[in-house]
Design a protein around this motif. Structure first.
Motif, PDB file in Angstrom:
ATOM      1  N   ASP A   1      -9.602  -8.227  -7.870  1.00  0.00           N
ATOM      2  CA  ASP A   1      -8.649  -7.128  -7.920  1.00  0.00           C
ATOM      3  C   ASP A   1      -7.828  -7.413  -9.183  1.00  0.00           C
ATOM      4  O   ASP A   1      -6.963  -8.300  -9.167  1.00  0.00           O
ATOM      5  CB  ASP A   1      -7.766  -7.091  -6.670  1.00  0.00           C
TER       6      ASP A   1
ATOM      7  N   ASP B   1      -3.239  -6.590  -8.326  1.00  0.00           N
ATOM      8  CA  ASP B   1      -2.861  -6.313  -6.940  1.00  0.00           C
ATOM      9  C   ASP B   1      -1.359  -6.042  -6.951  1.00  0.00           C
ATOM     10  O   ASP B   1      -0.581  -6.878  -7.417  1.00  0.00           O
ATOM     11  CB  ASP B   1      -3.175  -7.524  -6.055  1.00  0.00           C
ATOM     12  N   GLY B   2      -0.989  -4.843  -6.490  1.00  0.00           N
ATOM     13  CA  GLY B   2       0.427  -4.465  -6.534  1.00  0.00           C
ATOM     14  C   GLY B   2       0.715  -3.531  -7.702  1.00  0.00           C
ATOM     15  O   GLY B   2       1.784  -3.586  -8.309  1.00  0.00           O
ATOM     16  N   THR B   3      -0.254  -2.655  -7.986  1.00  0.00           N
ATOM     17  CA  THR B   3      -0.088  -1.741  -9.129  1.00  0.00           C
ATOM     18  C   THR B   3       1.145  -0.843  -8.962  1.00  0.00           C
ATOM     19  O   THR B   3       1.862  -0.584  -9.938  1.00  0.00           O
ATOM     20  CB  THR B   3      -1.358  -0.874  -9.315  1.00  0.00           C
TER      21      THR B   3
ATOM     22  N   ASP C   1       1.969  -5.251   6.841  1.00  0.00           N
ATOM     23  CA  ASP C   1       1.713  -4.058   6.030  1.00  0.00           C
ATOM     24  C   ASP C   1       1.576  -2.860   6.969  1.00  0.00           C
ATOM     25  O   ASP C   1       0.620  -2.759   7.735  1.00  0.00           O
ATOM     26  CB  ASP C   1       0.432  -4.244   5.204  1.00  0.00           C
TER      27      ASP C   1
ATOM     28  N   GLY D   1       4.303  -5.734  -1.047  1.00  0.00           N
ATOM     29  CA  GLY D   1       3.528  -4.768  -1.838  1.00  0.00           C
ATOM     30  C   GLY D   1       2.404  -5.324  -2.699  1.00  0.00           C
ATOM     31  O   GLY D   1       1.891  -4.617  -3.558  1.00  0.00           O
TER      32      GLY D   1
ATOM     33  N   ASN E   1      -0.769  -7.631  -1.404  1.00  0.00           N
ATOM     34  CA  ASN E   1      -1.203  -8.398  -0.233  1.00  0.00           C
ATOM     35  C   ASN E   1      -1.833  -9.751  -0.564  1.00  0.00           C
ATOM     36  O   ASN E   1      -1.700 -10.703   0.207  1.00  0.00           O
ATOM     37  CB  ASN E   1      -2.129  -7.544   0.643  1.00  0.00           C
TER      38      ASN E   1
ATOM     39  N   ARG F   1      -4.309  -2.373   9.405  1.00  0.00           N
ATOM     40  CA  ARG F   1      -4.444  -0.928   9.176  1.00  0.00           C
ATOM     41  C   ARG F   1      -5.893  -0.476   9.113  1.00  0.00           C
ATOM     42  O   ARG F   1      -6.199   0.693   9.272  1.00  0.00           O
ATOM     43  CB  ARG F   1      -3.769  -0.541   7.855  1.00  0.00           C
TER      44      ARG F   1
ATOM     45  N   ARG G   1      -8.911  -3.135   1.066  1.00  0.00           N
ATOM     46  CA  ARG G   1     -10.247  -3.446   0.523  1.00  0.00           C
ATOM     47  C   ARG G   1     -10.472  -4.962   0.541  1.00  0.00           C
ATOM     48  O   ARG G   1      -9.549  -5.732   0.274  1.00  0.00           O
ATOM     49  CB  ARG G   1     -10.344  -2.939  -0.921  1.00  0.00           C
TER      50      ARG G   1
ATOM     51  N   ASP H   1      -9.342  -7.065  -2.423  1.00  0.00           N
ATOM     52  CA  ASP H   1      -7.935  -7.466  -2.561  1.00  0.00           C
ATOM     53  C   ASP H   1      -7.680  -8.885  -2.057  1.00  0.00           C
ATOM     54  O   ASP H   1      -6.785  -9.559  -2.550  1.00  0.00           O
ATOM     55  CB  ASP H   1      -7.005  -6.518  -1.787  1.00  0.00           C
TER      56      ASP H   1
HETATM   57  C1  IPD Z   1      -2.358  -2.705  -2.734  1.00  0.00           C
HETATM   58  C2  IPD Z   1      -1.361  -3.764  -2.309  1.00  0.00           C
HETATM   59  C3  IPD Z   1      -0.465  -3.200  -1.216  1.00  0.00           C
HETATM   60  C4  IPD Z   1      -1.278  -2.675  -0.023  1.00  0.00           C
HETATM   61  C5  IPD Z   1      -2.316  -1.660  -0.490  1.00  0.00           C
HETATM   62  C6  IPD Z   1      -3.199  -2.271  -1.563  1.00  0.00           C
HETATM   63  P1  IPD Z   1      -3.449  -2.462  -5.152  1.00  0.00           P
HETATM   64  O1  IPD Z   1      -3.226  -3.219  -3.713  1.00  0.00           O
HETATM   65  O2  IPD Z   1      -1.997  -4.945  -1.888  1.00  0.00           O
HETATM   66  O3  IPD Z   1       0.426  -4.165  -0.755  1.00  0.00           O
HETATM   67  O4  IPD Z   1      -0.406  -2.032   0.884  1.00  0.00           O
HETATM   68  O5  IPD Z   1      -3.113  -1.251   0.628  1.00  0.00           O
HETATM   69  O6  IPD Z   1      -4.118  -1.274  -1.985  1.00  0.00           O
HETATM   70  O7  IPD Z   1      -3.900  -1.051  -4.820  1.00  0.00           O
HETATM   71  O8  IPD Z   1      -2.162  -2.483  -5.856  1.00  0.00           O
HETATM   72  O9  IPD Z   1      -4.512  -3.291  -5.757  1.00  0.00           O
END
Ligand code: IPD
Ligand code: CA
Length: 282
Positions: free
Chosen positions: A95, A98-100, A170, A197, A199, A218, A222, A225
């Motif tokens: 990833d 992570d946390g875009t 989350d 934000g 993970n 949830r 993915r 991640d």
């Molecule tokens: C996100 C982060 C976020 C989680 C989202 C992920 P991304 O990753 O880990 O905390 O709540 O489900 O998609 O999209 O920034 O790589």
């Protein structure tokens, strides 16, 4: 995967080089988040592609290619890409950022995540890196060799009592009612809940004892991640399983989803799993 092939490559050194290259390549984009972003389509994982995500992915791929490694890339952005003559030798699951959302909004909590495995399956990951791109903190792990934070061995929290625990959860889903109904008992008992934000990085906080647990039930995260953080958590001595307490054997891919409970120790993990089971049955 033969252990001979693994021995020939110093993965940790290469992963650190990948991370350094990511930091360098994304620097020009930092601070330019308010500018209108060009339309680049949708990534393999289903989110809009941003230039900064592509720059981070490119930095990782370029570094691996510089080392003339033949590999299959499994990326949240570009999906599957095969490189070299024997791409099945190594699977590199990433990833790039992570946390875009945090990054785009200037919230200082985002990471890059890189996992190396002998097959595209979670429990085949043998080398991993998750790097906090804001604070310059790098978590690494190798199968059977422990987990490290800036080269210092990490151990998880020894707290066994939920009343003393800081637990990440989350809840970011439109199916929040279902998720919360399974977590009510837990949330009532723990001292504090958090969601930061990113993970992968939040899982590393369980590995190094910053928090006591992190849960994502949830069904929408993915596997790309958390492939790297999975090894870091395990090698630190914490426990990460499915919500039912089974080991994670998910396929690695931008479209493959995972739910998990990660906890600092056996006792805490057992308490969380049983609380969730009780909520499910009532
Ligand atoms: C996100 C982060 C976020 C989680 C989202 C992920 P991304 O990753 O880990 O905390 O709540 O489900 O998609 O999209 O920034 O790589
Ligand atoms: Ca991402």
């Amino acid at each position: 995967m033969t252990s001979l092939k693994r021995k020939q490559i110093n993965w940790l050194e290469i992963l650190v080089q990948c991370k350094n290259n990511v930091r360098e390549q994304i620097t020009p984009f930092l601070g330019a988040q308010e500018q209108v972003q060009p339309e680049l389509g949708t990534g393999a994982g289903g989110d809009p592609i941003r230039r900064i995500d592509l720059a981070a992915e490119g930095a990782i791929v370029d570094t691996l290619e510089d080392h003339e490694i033949s590999f299959t890339l499994v990326s949240e952005e570009s999906g599957i890409m095969k490189t070299g003559l024997s791409p099945e030798d190594h699977f590199v699951t990433i990833d790039p950022i992570d946390g875009t959302t945090n990054l785009m909004r200037g919230i200082p909590f985002y990471a890059t995540s890189i996992a190396v495995s002998s097959a595209p399956i979670m429990n085949a990951v043998h080398a991993a890196l998750v790097a906090d791109l804001v604070r310059g903190i790098t978590y690494t792990a190798q199968e059977g060799k422990g987990a490290f934070r800036n080269n210092q061995k990490v151990t998880p929290s020894r707290t066994e009592s939920l009343e003393e625990a800081v637990v990440g959860v989350d809840l970011c889903t439109y199916k929040v009612q279902r998720v919360v109904s399974q977590l009510t008992g837990l949330i009532q008992q723990v001292k504090h809940i958090r969601h930061l934000g990113a993970n992968a990085l939040e899982l590393c906080y369980v590995a190094d004892g910053t928090t006591e647990a992190f849960l994502d039930i949830r069904g929408k995260l993915r596997t790309t991640d958390i492939a790297a953080a999975w090894l870091i958590v395990n090698e630190a001595g914490a426990k990460i399983t499915t919500p039912d307490g089974e080991s994670l054997k998910n396929r690695l891919g931008a479209k493959q989803k995972v739910s998990f409970i990660a906890a600092a120790n056996q006792e805490l993990h057992k308490n969380i799993v049983s609380l969730m089971k009780t909520e499910k049955e009532t």
